[in-house]
Structures are given as C-alpha cells and as structure tokens.
Design an enzyme around this catalytic site. Structure first.
Site, short mmCIF file in Angstrom:
data_model
loop_
_atom_site.label_atom_id
_atom_site.label_comp_id
_atom_site.label_asym_id
_atom_site.label_seq_id
_atom_site.Cartn_x
_atom_site.Cartn_y
_atom_site.Cartn_z
N PRO A 187 38.45 -23.82 -11.01
CG PRO A 187 38.97 -24.33 -8.79
CD PRO A 187 38.91 -24.92 -10.16
N GLY A 246 45.00 -20.28 -8.34
CA GLY A 246 46.35 -20.84 -8.53
C GLY A 246 46.38 -22.07 -9.41
N GLY A 260 45.64 -22.04 -12.77
CA GLY A 260 45.91 -21.72 -14.18
C GLY A 260 44.66 -21.57 -15.03
CB SER A 261 41.20 -20.67 -14.18
OG SER A 261 40.30 -19.83 -14.78
CB ALA A 287 47.16 -20.19 -18.85
CG ASP A 294 50.76 -20.24 -14.24
OD1 ASP A 294 51.70 -20.79 -13.64
OD2 ASP A 294 49.92 -19.52 -13.67
C1 MEV Z 1 51.70 -18.50 -10.56
O1 MEV Z 1 51.05 -19.70 -10.93
C2 MEV Z 1 53.17 -18.73 -10.38
C3 MEV Z 1 53.98 -17.51 -9.94
O2 MEV Z 1 55.32 -17.96 -9.79
C4 MEV Z 1 53.91 -16.37 -10.91
C5 MEV Z 1 54.63 -16.66 -12.22
O3 MEV Z 1 55.46 -17.57 -12.29
O4 MEV Z 1 54.39 -15.93 -13.18
C6 MEV Z 1 53.50 -17.00 -8.58
#
Ligand code: MEV
Length: 309
Positions: free
Chosen positions: A97, A101, A103-104, A106, A148
């Site tokens: 999705p 959060g 990592g889609s 990357a 990520d």
């Molecule tokens: C995002 O998956 C993780 C964060 O710590 C941002 C980052 O590390 O670049 C929120």
C-alpha cells in the site's frame, strides 16, 4: 535481455527508532518478504517507457528536471551504467500500500532499477544501488535518513545509523509481527517536517526525547539478539509513547496500539512516518489470531503478518 522472472523488492517495517533516526539516533528495520513490488520488461519500438496502474511515462534521458521518481530512477541507472535507453516498457505492479509507512516508493524504485539492469545485462551491486535509490527517496521524503532504501535494497534486518557503515542485526529467536493498517494515508515528508518544527521551536525539550528513543533502540538490539521478547514488547510500548509525544501518532494509531496490548500482544507501536499508516504488534504465535481479531475490531482495514528471523 528480457528476464523470465520479474525483478522485485520487499516492503519494510521499522521496529524501533523512526524519526529519531533522522537526527542520527540508531534505528532497527526489517524487510517484509511476503509483501513486494515487481517490475517486468517487455520489448517495444518506442524507447524506454514505464507503466503502472494509471501511469505511462516515457523516460527522457536528456532532462535534469526532476519529473517523476520512476523516471529519475531509470535515468540514474542509465547514467551509472553509461547505457542508452533500451526499447522496452517496464511494467510495475506492487502489493505494497502506498503512503502507509511500508516503503512502497523505495521498493518500486528498487524493483524498477533491477529490471532495467536485467534488460541491459548489467549489474549494480547493492551498495551502489542503495546510494542511487537514496537519491530517489529525496523526492518522496525531502530529508530521508536512508533507512528505508537500505533495508529494502539489502533485504535483511538492519541496525541503522545515518551515514555510518551498515550493521547487520542477529536475531536470537524468531518472532512474529502483525502489521495493522489504519487505512489512512499519511505523508512521511509532512511528519518529518512536523518533528523538525517541534525540534526547532524547543530543542531543550525535544533532544532528550530523541536521546531516549536512541537508548530504547540500543536496548532493543540487545533484546532481539538475546531473544528476550518480553523485554522487546515493553520497549515497543515506550517507543510508541515517545513517538506520540513527538506528535506523530494519531487517535487511530493509539487505538490500534491499545487494542493490541489489551488482546495480549507483548508490545505494539506505530511504525514509519506515523500520523496514519501502519502500526506493528509483537505477538506470540498462540495469541496471533486473538490480537488480529482485536485489531480488526478496533478499525484496522488490513493486517499483514511477518516472521522476523
Ligand atoms: C520513514 O519510514 C522513517 C522516518 O524515520 C523518516 C526517515 O528515516 O527518513 C520517519
């Protein structure tokens, strides 16, 4: 050369240390092998194109303009390999999705880069590919820490400190994570900017919070390596509380975290940028279904499961 199998890359979840990692605290992340992005090439007669659901973009190699993250990925690969664009269409599909959060962005870029390397019959090793995908991540996130792209490109658990050599994480005892999706898309860029704002307004208050997260991550590493899952669960809860103080939780995330704990999870926390997106819960296998049901009851729109180790 057109590969017979699609190239792919996994989703990721951050176990500990998100946000503080931007400020050079350590963080721990693991790949989610069962949730992936795929890229597959087919010959055409009109240059390099990238397609996905609702997307068909030609790759213009003569531009320095940052247009689309996928076009940039392709340009960086061609530049690195000193290659001309081949006549292929690379189609992307992903089970991950977006804006949640996991990592889609990357993962999709990594799968695309690998498919393009396959077509060109050349290789980019993981270290160089990671540097390249980090450049693309800057489009998505502004000032990413690099965690990520690192966990996704290497596809292994990482203990990550920004700008430091990568450290592998030993897993003392395999464990199960449930990933609960709030169904609310969230911008990591906006959440990172929110924490930056908080930090700049009151560094005396925020720095100790970031330091405390760093301390939790160091303890978590030891708990993971020693297979101390009870300690790990408590550390997750403390990390969540600090992330909430940093303003990156949301009522929905707090509800799911509380529901998981009440149903018997060893610990739970938001994961990734926050303010929506996903949370994770550490569960013993025998309580997995119970926690899963509680999360669905509490409003999770989707649950993924991943084994770590
Ligand atoms: C995002 O998956 C993780 C964060 O710590 C941002 C980052 O590390 O670049 C929120």
């Amino acid at each position: 050369m057109i590969a017979s199998n699609p190239a792919s890359a996994p989703a990721k979840t951050i176990l500990f240390g998100e946000h503080a990692v931007v400020y050079r605290q350590p963080a721990i992340a693991v790949p989610i092998a069962g949730l992936r992005a795929f890229a597959e090439a087919a010959p055409n007669q009109n240059g390099l194109r990238i397609t996905a659901a609702d997307l068909d973009i030609p790759v213009n190699v003569d531009t320095e303009t940052v247009d689309h993250a996928l076009a940039l990925t392709a340009r960086l690969v061609l530049k690195f390999l000193n290659a001309s664009p081949p006549d292929v269409t690379i189609n992307i599909r992903s089970d991950i999705p977006i804006a949640s959060g996991l990592g889609s962005g990357a993962a999709v870029s990594t799968a695309l880069a690998r498919a393009l390397c396959d077509v060109l019959g050349q290789q980019i090793d993981d270290t160089d590919l990671n540097t390249l995908i980090y450049e693309v991540e800057k489009i998505h996130h502004g000032t990413p820490s690099g965690i990520d792209n690192t966990v996704i490109v290497y596809e292994r658990p990482v203990y990550f400190i920004r700008d430091q050599p990568l450290e592998t994480l030993m897993i003392g005892q395999p464990f199960t994570l449930l990933i609960g999706d709030t169904g609310q898309s969230a911008s990591t860029r906006a959440a990172v900017a929110g924490v930056r704002d908080l930090y700049e307004r009151d560094p005396q208050r925020v720095q100790p919070m970031l330091d405390a997260i760093g301390e939790i991550v160091r303890h978590a590493r030891s708990a993971i390596e020693h297979g101390d899952l009870a300690a790990l669960g408590k550390l997750m809860q403390r990390n969540h509380d600090l992330l909430r103080d940093l303003t990156v939780s949301s009522p929905e995330l707090d509800t799911l975290v509380a529901a998981a704990a009440k149903a018997g999870a060893l610990g739970a926390k938001l994961s990734g940028g926050g303010r929506g997106g996903n949370m994770i819960a550490l569960v013993m296998p025998e309580l997995r279904e119970q926690v899963e049901a509680a999360l669905l009851d509490a409003g999770a729109v989707h649950i993924y499961t991943t084994e770590v180790g």
